[in-house]
Structures are given as structure tokens and as C-alpha cells.
Design an enzyme around this catalytic site. Structure first.
Site, PDB file in Angstrom:
ATOM      1  N   THR A 100       0.791  -1.233   0.000  1.00  0.00           N
ATOM      2  CA  THR A 100       0.000   0.000   0.000  1.00  0.00           C
ATOM      3  C   THR A 100       0.825   1.287   0.000  1.00  0.00           C
ATOM      4  OG1 THR A 100      -1.838  -1.113   1.038  1.00  0.00           O
ATOM      5  CG2 THR A 100      -1.729   1.268   1.340  1.00  0.00           C
TER       6      THR A 100
HETATM    7  P1  AMP Z   1      -1.752  -3.071   3.648  1.00  0.00           P
HETATM    8  O1  AMP Z   1      -1.268  -3.598   4.945  1.00  0.00           O
HETATM    9  O2  AMP Z   1      -0.655  -2.882   2.642  1.00  0.00           O
HETATM   10  O3  AMP Z   1      -2.877  -3.882   3.131  1.00  0.00           O
HETATM   11  O4  AMP Z   1      -2.295  -1.605   3.953  1.00  0.00           O
HETATM   12  C1  AMP Z   1      -3.642  -1.223   3.945  1.00  0.00           C
HETATM   13  C2  AMP Z   1      -3.975  -0.472   5.196  1.00  0.00           C
HETATM   14  O5  AMP Z   1      -3.204   0.717   5.270  1.00  0.00           O
HETATM   15  C3  AMP Z   1      -5.397   0.025   5.266  1.00  0.00           C
HETATM   16  O6  AMP Z   1      -6.276  -0.958   5.739  1.00  0.00           O
HETATM   17  C4  AMP Z   1      -5.306   1.188   6.213  1.00  0.00           C
HETATM   18  O7  AMP Z   1      -5.619   0.779   7.539  1.00  0.00           O
HETATM   19  C5  AMP Z   1      -3.856   1.599   6.170  1.00  0.00           C
HETATM   20  N1  AMP Z   1      -3.725   2.948   5.649  1.00  0.00           N
HETATM   21  C6  AMP Z   1      -4.104   3.384   4.443  1.00  0.00           C
HETATM   22  N2  AMP Z   1      -3.833   4.706   4.277  1.00  0.00           N
HETATM   23  C7  AMP Z   1      -3.261   5.111   5.410  1.00  0.00           C
HETATM   24  C8  AMP Z   1      -2.755   6.359   5.857  1.00  0.00           C
HETATM   25  N3  AMP Z   1      -2.783   7.450   5.085  1.00  0.00           N
HETATM   26  N4  AMP Z   1      -2.224   6.414   7.096  1.00  0.00           N
HETATM   27  C9  AMP Z   1      -2.184   5.301   7.874  1.00  0.00           C
HETATM   28  N5  AMP Z   1      -2.636   4.087   7.509  1.00  0.00           N
HETATM   29  C10 AMP Z   1      -3.177   3.993   6.288  1.00  0.00           C
HETATM   30 ZN    ZN Z   2      -3.162  -1.413  -0.464  1.00  0.00          ZN
HETATM   31 ZN    ZN Z   3      -3.747  -4.786   1.868  1.00  0.00          ZN
END
Ligand code: AMP
Ligand code: ZN
Ligand code: ZN
Length: 438
Positions: A100
Site C-alpha cells: 500500500t
Molecule cells: P496493507 O497492509 O498494505 O494492506 O495496507 C492497507 C492499510 O493501510 C489500510 O487498511 C489502512 O488501515 C492503512 N492505511 C491506508 N492509508 C493510510 C494512511 N494514510 N495512514 C495510515 N494508515 C493507512
Molecule cells: Zn493497499
Molecule cells: Zn492490503
């Protein structure tokens, strides 16, 4: 449960993916972040809402974890209509690793993670900096992590007002500059509240109204992890976000801004099915007292302890059934990953559907395994992301082949009429998307 308060991601994923070191960083209390400018709170009535002639707006929407083929499930009619009346790519190829934070920041800088520095969701600090933990604002707030020039910084510098309804990096003063309006990330802020905030910004008097706006939704990604990409839960999340976007589109139409609004709707990566049966207990391969694990998950990083280089390379670089490891400098060139010093000396990538973890973790938490994962080889079709664009600048009813997400930034700069900063994108890609270039 103090760290659930400071680390809002679901417990099981956090424990799976975080290293012990980084977990500690995660448990710290976040420093206070500066107050966001809440433009919507100062909403004014409609008198000068219509755009000045020639003014256009650019709205960049990310639906985290929206795999390219989700669009064909028949559960997102509003997005499908935007695609049918605008332009759609077969897929938007994420940068490696297909996580992400690296990808959201690639989309707004046009730089590979190797070049912008957000090389993973969790990065080890260098002694001066604490570790970077993506969901701990006290660690991500250090502007030194964020390289390149995100589009909102370039726009603000050139006098184009911007607003971010969440986006990784948008709550950080990068080069001392933040969007004119922004919000600290808060999962409790509902999709409808996010849309209302964006509409509120569009209601601001012309002098304060942003011309570039981001909007972010995490619900589809979360359902993908919790229930798997083929689950009813993912379809429900898709339908929910589609309806919310429908409200946004209706609000834009009511404001008679539809003809002035360029919309880029995309995601950061796809999702593939994972399961506890496809877990690699890396501590059975290498002694984690002799080799430090920087992070686990789909893309794991390791640093040999002093004097243990030979041992670490012998143990990790040989062939393994479900993962492949490289020395940082020998990661295949097509990943564009390996020159940044923040990348650990050894990087291991799991086979699609597999996850790198430890036997302890499996014994303690194996029953809470995630059913969907991403981070894998970015050329994998399941990692392919959404790309749909619609508005006065875009072709109508066009479908284009998959392209790389580094190519999005030059398009955004073009749509805002600003000179792009140095980037890794191919400026030719936008020729297939824009109406005037046909
Ligand atoms: P991943 O672990 O790669 O799947 O990341 C996705 C998660 O990143 C989402 O479920 C959010 O909780 C978190 N997330 C997304 N954008 C932000 C942000 N701007 N600041 C903090 N956490 C975030
Ligand atoms: Zn993502
Ligand atoms: Zn994810």
C-alpha cells in the site's frame, strides 16, 4: 490492548507482517500531529460555486486493493458506467513490492519505491530516524522518509490549491508543504463522511476551493485480507464503495461541476488468495538470532548480524520451495528495486499465495491467517490494479492495455497544467488516455 489503539490495522495481519523490532515501534504512543485544516467545516453557500471559465478539477480516488478484474463482477455499476463512458485500462501495474504505502506514493510521485524511499510498509530506521511503521503517524510524520515531490506539493508550490481526503504521505509536511486541506488518517471516518468532506471542499468559495483532491477507501482491501478476494465480503465492500462513489458523482452533478471534473479512479494493487497451509516458517530455514528479520509477510527482509554474512547468504540464497531470496543488488532488474539503502541486504519474496512467517507465529496465531495477500511480483495478473478515468480531458469508451503506475504522475501533472518533477513514468502512456492527443 495498547497497541491496537495506536496500530489500527487488524491484529492478525499486524502480528503476521511486523517484525518484533517494528512491532515495538508500533506500540509507542504517536506524537501529536498538527491539526488538519478542515475546509468543510467552513462550508459556504453556493453563490460562486460554478467554476470560472476554463477551470477544471482533478479528483484522484484510490480504492485500496481493488483488483483489476473486480470491475467485471457486476457489483460496481457506477464505476462500470464511468469506465464505459470514459477510459479503462486492462490493469494498472503496481510497482514492486505491491504494498500500500510504496504504491500510493509511487502514484503521486511517478517514482519507483527504490527512488522515492518508501520501500516497504515497514522500514528500519538508520539510527537517526525511528523505524517507519505505516500505520503509526508518529513514525511516518518524519518528512525525511518521503523522497521526491508528491503532486500536491508541486501543485501548491505553483499556486494550485489541493486537498486530500486521506492518502499516504498527505498528512506529512514534505519539503515543509502540506495540502491546503487534509485530514489525519482515521478508519472510523466513514466512506460517506469522506465523500461529504470532498463535496464540502467543492462548496468553498473559489479562492479557497481546491483544484486537486484525493479520496481514499480501505474497505475493499480489508475485506480481501479478512475473507479472500473471491468472498461475498469483498463483493459487499465493492458494492458499498460503489454506492458511496455514486453519491459523490450525484453531488458533483448537482453542483453542475460534472463537465469540469476530471476523475482518475484507481487502486494500488490487487489481491490473491492466501491460507495458513501456505506459510513458510523462515526460522526453520535460518537462525533468526544470527540473521535479523526486518519484516515478514509477502516480502521479507533480513540483515545478517555482525560476522554472520556468509551464514546468512548460505542459508537464504539457496533454492527454497516457496520463496526466492536475493542479495539486494541482485534483485531482478524488472522490479526496479535494490539500490535504496533502506532495503535490507537480503530480500525474500514469497510465491503467489504464500507468506513468510515464523513457526512461533504459526503456533500462536495460525488460526487467524489472512485469506488474501498482496506484495507479490508486480507482473502477476492478480496484483493488477484498477484504472478508470472519466471527464472532459479523457477519451470516451476507450479501453487501453495495462500500464505501469509510475505513468500516472505525468498524467496528473498534465491535467493540472504544472511541469512534472523528475520521475520514472513514461509520458507516452497518457496519449492513449487523453482526448486531445488523439
Ligand atoms: P496493507 O497492509 O498494505 O494492506 O495496507 C492497507 C492499510 O493501510 C489500510 O487498511 C489502512 O488501515 C492503512 N492505511 C491506508 N492509508 C493510510 C494512511 N494514510 N495512514 C495510515 N494508515 C493507512
Ligand atoms: Zn493497499
Ligand atoms: Zn492490503
Amino acid at each position: 490492548m495498547p497497541y491496537a489503539l495506536t496500530c489500527p490495522a487488524s491484529l492478525r495481519r499486524l502480528v503476521l507482517l511486523a517484525s518484533f523490532t517494528l512491532l515495538n515501534a508500533c506500540a509507542q504512543t504517536p506524537a501529536t500531529v498538527p491539526a488538519a485544516d478542515d475546509g468543510a467545516a467552513n462550508m459556504t453557500a453556493t453563490a460562486d460555486r460554478a467554476p470560472a471559465s476554463g477551470d477544471t478539477y482533478l479528483l484522484l480516488v484510490s480504492i485500496d486493493g481493488f483488483r483489476a478484474d473486480y470491475l467485471d463482477r457486476g457489483v460496481t455499476p457506477r464505476i462500470a458506467a464511468l469506465a464505459a463512458e470514459g477510459v479503462r485500462a486492462d490493469a494498472l501495474r503496481p510497482a514492486f513490492p505491491s504494498l500500500t504505502f510504496p504504491n500510493h506514493y509511487t502514484i503521486v510521485t511517478g517514482l519507483y519505491p527504490d527512488h522515492h524511499g518508501i520501500v516497504h510498509n515497514r522500514i528500519e530506521g538508520d539510527g537517526e530516524k525511528n523505524n517507519f511503521v505505516y500505520n503509526d503517524a508518529s513514525t511516518t510524520a518524519d518528512a525525511r522518509w518521503w523522497g521526491g515531490e508528491p503532486i500536491w506539493v508541486g501543485a501548491e508550490r505553483r499556486g494550485v490549491r489541493t486537498a486530500t481526503m486521506f492518502w499516504p504521505g498527505s498528512d506529512v509536511a514534505i519539503d515543509g508543504i502540506r495540502p491546503s486541506h487534509w485530514k489525519p488518517f482515521d478508519r472510523g471516518f466513514s466512506p460517506d463522511q469522506r465523500v461529504d468532506t470532498v463535496l464540502g471542499w467543492l462548496d468553498l468559495p473559489a479562492a479557497r476551493r481546491p483544484r486537486f483532491i484525493t479520496l481514499y477507501f480501505e474497505q475493499v482491501d480489508r475485506a480481501g485480507h479478512d475473507s479472500g478476494p473471491d468472498s461475498a465480503e469483498v463483493n459487499a465492500a465493492l458494492a458499498e464503495i460503489d454506492a458511496t462513489l455514486g453519491r459523490l458523482l450525484d453531488g458533483i452533478a448537482q453542483r453542475r461541476l460534472r463537465d469540469a471534473m476530471n476523475l482518475v479512479l484507481l487502486s494500488d494493487h490487487g489481491q490473491t488468495a492466501s491460507s495458513a497451509e501456505r506459510a513458510i516458517a523462515v526460522d526453520e530455514i535460518v537462525d533468526l538470532k544470527r540473521v535479523r528479520a526486518i519484516n515478514f509477510g509477502v516480502v521479507a527482509g533480513f540483515t545478517p548480524q555482525p560476522g554472520e554474512q556468509r551464514y546468512a547468504y548460505d542459508a537464504l540464497l539457496k533454492a527454497h520451495p516457496h520463496m526466492q531470496c536475493w542479495r539486494r543488488a541482485q534483485i531482478p532488474a524488472r522490479f526496479h528495486y535494490g539500490t535504496n539503502a533502506r532495503i535490507p541486504p537480503i530480500v525474500c519474496l514469497a510465491e503467489p499465495g504464500w507468506v513468510i512467517t515464523t513457526s512461533t507465529w504459526l503456533a500462536d496465531r495460525g488460526s487467524h491467517f489472512s485469506r488474501g495477500e498482496h506484495g507479490y511480483d508486480n507482473a502477476l495478473p492478480d496484483m493488477g490494479a484498477l484504472f478508470v478515468a472519466n471527464g472532459p480531458a479523457f477519451r470516451r469508451g476507450a479501453r487501453v492495455p495495462a500500464f505501469d503506475n509510475v505513468d500516472v504522475y505525468p498524467l496528473l501533472a498534465r491535467l493540472l497544467g504544472i511541469a512534472p518533477a523528475r520521475n520514472d513514468g513514461n509520458p507516452q502512456t497518457m496519449r492513449g488516455l487523453l482526448r486531445e492527443d488523439r
